[in-house]
Scaffold this motif. Structure first.
Motif, PDB file in Angstrom:
ATOM      1  N   SER A 185      -2.379  -1.025   8.424  1.00  0.00           N
ATOM      2  CA  SER A 185      -2.291  -2.094   7.427  1.00  0.00           C
ATOM      3  C   SER A 185      -3.632  -2.289   6.753  1.00  0.00           C
ATOM      4  N   GLY A 186      -3.588  -2.823   5.522  1.00  0.00           N
ATOM      5  CA  GLY A 186      -4.797  -3.124   4.785  1.00  0.00           C
ATOM      6  C   GLY A 186      -5.247  -4.561   4.913  1.00  0.00           C
ATOM      7  N   ARG A 187      -4.664  -5.311   5.809  1.00  0.00           N
ATOM      8  CA  ARG A 187      -5.009  -6.727   5.971  1.00  0.00           C
ATOM      9  C   ARG A 187      -6.327  -6.854   6.735  1.00  0.00           C
ATOM     10  N   VAL A 188      -7.400  -6.651   6.033  1.00  0.00           N
ATOM     11  CA  VAL A 188      -8.714  -6.499   6.651  1.00  0.00           C
ATOM     12  C   VAL A 188      -9.128  -7.751   7.413  1.00  0.00           C
ATOM     13  N   VAL A 189      -8.904  -8.922   6.841  1.00  0.00           N
ATOM     14  CA  VAL A 189      -9.321 -10.163   7.506  1.00  0.00           C
ATOM     15  C   VAL A 189      -8.575 -10.337   8.820  1.00  0.00           C
ATOM     16  N   GLU A 192      -0.271  -9.320   1.619  1.00  0.00           N
ATOM     17  CA  GLU A 192      -0.027  -8.702   0.318  1.00  0.00           C
ATOM     18  C   GLU A 192       0.395  -9.670  -0.774  1.00  0.00           C
ATOM     19  N   PHE A 193       0.810 -10.878  -0.444  1.00  0.00           N
ATOM     20  CA  PHE A 193       1.388 -11.752  -1.468  1.00  0.00           C
ATOM     21  C   PHE A 193       0.550 -12.979  -1.807  1.00  0.00           C
ATOM     22  N   PHE A 226      -6.791  -8.093  -3.370  1.00  0.00           N
ATOM     23  CA  PHE A 226      -5.454  -7.492  -3.466  1.00  0.00           C
ATOM     24  C   PHE A 226      -5.543  -5.967  -3.467  1.00  0.00           C
ATOM     25  N   VAL A 227      -6.481  -5.426  -4.227  1.00  0.00           N
ATOM     26  CA  VAL A 227      -6.640  -3.966  -4.290  1.00  0.00           C
ATOM     27  C   VAL A 227      -7.009  -3.405  -2.917  1.00  0.00           C
ATOM     28  N   SER A 285      -4.328  -0.815  -1.194  1.00  0.00           N
ATOM     29  CA  SER A 285      -4.824   0.562  -1.239  1.00  0.00           C
ATOM     30  C   SER A 285      -4.843   1.222   0.131  1.00  0.00           C
ATOM     31  N   ALA A 286      -4.566   0.482   1.170  1.00  0.00           N
ATOM     32  CA  ALA A 286      -4.630   1.041   2.517  1.00  0.00           C
ATOM     33  C   ALA A 286      -3.567   2.115   2.698  1.00  0.00           C
TER      34      ALA A 286
END
Length: 486
Positions: A68-72, A201-202, A241-242, A246-247
């Motif tokens: 996932s790209g949810r870095v936080v 993502e939202f 968002f990017v 982008s992940a």
């Protein structure tokens, strides 16, 4: 005595407000205390294992390219093993402390949002509103476990929800008071927007819609548009968002969901799902009581030094429209991305935004019609209900009844006796895994399984979640459920 001249600072009045705040405070304290009984589950052990082997940055990189790209959220989920290693305490203790701190930050964020949105209210009223808002959220949460007791679930949705209501509140405050964003405030909102956008993502869509509505409202009301300020915040949100979308891990997840990617069915099903969610939202009695409290406190607020803005009605309707649009987009986006109805932990975020937005709108509407409402109340038998002592007393009684009838209170009553035994079993399992020299272990399943604190247990399959991550974290070759054949 005119309603606007009630002696709100009188000791008797302050005592009444303190007493009416007592029950939601006790309710929150009890639920927050239960974080000390929480224990890590499946994903928590995966993050703990990766952190132990690779550290913060490398773990984020691995998950970014595979999950996932949810870095936080990827960062926050590593806090328990980091605290465990730094303080030389067990993962269970570090996990409980992290959840307790997150509960405290949830209350702090709620307090800041309420204080900024109610500039004319006194400290006793702000205290009650903050406690009412926070206790209503936990009493009506679609998944209380994923709001307070499971770190991997709350990191994706609770922080962005708090940041979203703070930004919504600041935009509303500036429009209502006809003031401009200062550069320090703008930079703070930009940083908050960046963090919120990198949680899921939202939320970035939410924030961009709020900012667009703020710009449009400024244009319609003839206020300085501050395009540069709004643009800076929007740019930070867009960057977040990017980063998330982008992940490469996103495409891996999408490939595992064959029902995802259907636009028209998602538009329809998202609308249907959001209507169902809205019905469940208003079914909770504490929601209605919080809205009544917001309106009642707005009714007895002292008048500002200068006349209130005449645009309160338009602002209130705009806030409602924006919040409903945001919630619909969340339901639609999840349908489109997964093919399934919005998960309950994401519904928690929608609940927080919608409740705060409606409380803001009620305050603005009541203030817009305050003169007429005061005349109506003064001429009716209900005048005594909004007296300086009667008002907090009545609100306190309503809050007691609504929290007692809430779904969370019902769940707590059913599972109260299971919570401590579950924690004792978790400690016994941790001791077994830590002290046993055997490379392959069989672990007893939990006999006590309160859904408030857990949803899954070890299985017979040593190669899948949660067995594999638990085994790696405790340096075992494999673990199995003791009562399952393998």
């Amino acid at each position: 005595m005119p309603l606007a001249a009630h002696p709100l600072a009188d000791r008797r009045v302050n005592l009444a407000w303190a007493l009416c705040s007592l029950l939601p405070a006790i309710f929150l304290f009890c639920l927050f205390t239960l974080t000390l009984l929480s224990a890590p589950e499946h994903d928590d052990f995966c993050f703990a294992d990766l952190y132990a082997r690779h550290g913060f940055a490398q773990t984020i990189s691995i998950d970014y390219h595979s999950l996932s790209g949810r870095v936080v959220a990827l960062f926050l989920s590593q806090l328990p093993p980091a605290i465990s290693a730094a303080a030389n305490i067990s993962l269970l203790s570090a996990y409980s402390l992290t959840l307790a701190a997150s509960a405290g930050l949830f209350l702090l964020g709620s307090a800041v949002a309420i204080v900024r949105a109610w500039p004319r209210a006194g400290l006793p009223q702000l205290t009650f509103l903050t406690l009412a808002f926070a206790s209503t959220v936990v009493s009506a949460a679609p998944s209380l476990r994923e709001l307070l007791y499971w770190l991997a679930g709350l990191t994706c949705y609770v922080p962005p929800a708090l940041l979203a209501i703070l930004i919504l509140g600041e935009c509303t405050r500036a429009l209502d008071t006809e003031t401009e964003f200062s550069w320090p405030l703008t930079i703070g909102m930009a940083l908050g927007g960046l963090v919120a956008a990198m949680c899921n993502e939202f939320t970035s869509f939410w924030l961009l819609l709020i900012l667009a509505a703020s710009l449009l409202a400024r244009h319609q009301l003839g206020q300085p548009r501050q395009i540069a300020h709004h643009g800076l915040i929007a740019g930070a949100v867009a960057i977040g968002f990017v980063v998330v979308v982008s992940a490469s891990g996103n495409s891996t997840r999408m490939e595992q969901l064959p029902n995802a990617g259907h636009l028209l069915p998602s538009l329809f099903n998202g609308f249907r799902d959001s209507l169902i969610g809205l019905g469940l939202f208003f079914r909770e009695p504490a929601i209605v009581v919080s809205l009544v409290a917001a309106g009642a406190i707005a009714l007895v607020e002292p008048e500002p030094a200068r006349p209130a803005s005449a645009n309160g009605k338009m602002l209130a309707l705009g806030i409602i429209a924006v919040c409903l649009a945001c919630c619909y987009f969340e339901y639609f986006a999840h349908r489109y991305a997964t093919g399934f109805r919005l998960v309950e932990r994401a519904q928690n975020e929608a609940l927080i935004l919608l409740l705060f937005g409606l409380m803001l709108s009620v305050r603005l509407l009541v203030r817009a019609y305050r003169a007429q409402l005061r005349e109506c109340v003064s001429a009716s038998r209900a005048r005594g209900l909004i007296g300086p002592v009667a008002l907090p007393t009545g609100l306190g009684l309503l809050m007691i009844a609504s929290l007692g009838l809430s779904s969370t209170a019902s769940l707590l009553r059913k599972q109260w006796q299971d919570l401590t035994p579950y924690w004792q079993e978790s400690i016994a399992r941790h001791i077994l895994l830590t002290t046993s020299p055997e490379p392959v272990l069989t672990i007893p399943r939990h006999k006590w399984t309160p859904s408030l604190l857990m949803t899954s247990d070890v299985t017979a399959d040593a190669g899948r979640l949660p067995n594999d991550c638990i085994a790696r974290y405790y340096h075992k070759s494999a673990i199995y459920a003791a009562d399952a054949p393998h």
